[in-house]
Design an enzyme around this catalytic site. Structure first.
Site, short mmCIF file in Angstrom:
data_model
loop_
_atom_site.label_atom_id
_atom_site.label_comp_id
_atom_site.label_asym_id
_atom_site.label_seq_id
_atom_site.Cartn_x
_atom_site.Cartn_y
_atom_site.Cartn_z
N GLU A 1 35.20 34.98 48.93
CA GLU A 1 36.25 35.97 48.48
C GLU A 1 36.12 37.34 48.96
O GLU A 1 37.22 37.95 49.31
CB GLU A 1 36.49 36.01 46.91
N HIS B 1 43.10 39.39 48.62
CA HIS B 1 41.75 39.01 49.21
C HIS B 1 41.92 38.31 50.50
O HIS B 1 42.84 37.53 51.01
CB HIS B 1 40.92 38.16 48.52
N ASP C 1 48.12 30.29 52.11
CA ASP C 1 48.15 31.43 52.93
C ASP C 1 49.40 32.33 52.85
O ASP C 1 50.53 31.61 52.65
CB ASP C 1 48.30 30.98 54.55
N HIS C 2 49.01 33.52 52.45
CA HIS C 2 50.22 34.61 52.09
C HIS C 2 51.11 34.39 50.69
O HIS C 2 51.96 34.62 50.56
CB HIS C 2 51.12 34.78 53.30
N HIS D 1 46.15 37.60 44.00
CA HIS D 1 46.05 37.10 42.74
C HIS D 1 45.87 38.41 41.57
O HIS D 1 45.73 39.34 42.01
CB HIS D 1 44.83 36.13 42.70
N CYS E 1 40.01 42.86 39.61
CA CYS E 1 40.85 41.65 40.07
C CYS E 1 41.76 41.43 38.78
O CYS E 1 42.60 40.69 38.90
CB CYS E 1 39.93 40.28 40.08
N HIS F 1 46.57 42.15 43.64
CA HIS F 1 46.17 42.41 44.98
C HIS F 1 45.59 41.25 45.77
O HIS F 1 45.68 40.10 45.32
CB HIS F 1 44.80 43.35 44.49
NI NI Z 1 40.71 39.74 43.23
#
Ligand code: NI
Length: 136
Positions: free
Chosen positions: A125, A42, A80-81, A15, A34, A40
């Site tokens: 997170e 998580h 996911d992914h 995100h 972020c 990037h």
């Molecule tokens: Ni982040």
């Protein structure tokens, strides 16, 4: 007598948190790392808690295999992914913060769950940062 059952799940996603109209410097000040314009990832950890009466015939609140399938269909297969900003409709106009992701997850599971149950999701997170949402 109400009992809560829970199932853990996991997904990875990318995100970027930012506000359109902020400079990169302002986004960095508000959203920290972020806000990286290159995105990037998580490793999200999820706990889905369902509360209800024990069924006297089965001894279950609900069959955990059914809950497992709902989580797979509504959360893992959906998130996911993924790049949450670019690939998930709910985040085209809403920042994919851990708060907003927990609301999306709750809404998706809620539609598949009998209304007799209460639902709470807890979403991590990072190992130390997490949120809870119960639909209020
Ligand atoms: Ni982040």
């Amino acid at each position: 007598m109400k009992v809560s059952i829970s199932r853990k799940a996991h997904f990875n996603a990318a995100h970027r948190l930012y506000r359109e109209g902020y400079s990169d410097e302002e986004n960095l000040r508000v959203f920290g790392k972020c806000s990286n314009p290159m995105y990037h990832g998580h490793n999200y950890e999820l706990i889905v808690q369902v509360t209800g009466e024990i069924n006297p015939e089965t001894g279950f609140v609900m069959n955990l295999d059914v809950l497992k399938k709902i989580i797979k269909d509504e959360v893992e297969d959906y998130l996911d992914h993924k790049n949450l900003n670019l690939e998930v409709d709910e985040f085209k106009t809403v920042n994919p913060t851990v708060e907003n992701i927990s609301v999306v997850i709750w809404n998706r599971i809620r539609t598949k769950l009998d209304s007799k149950y209460d639902l709470k999701v807890t979403l991590f997170e990072t190992p130390r940062n997490f949120v809870e949402y119960s639909g209020d």
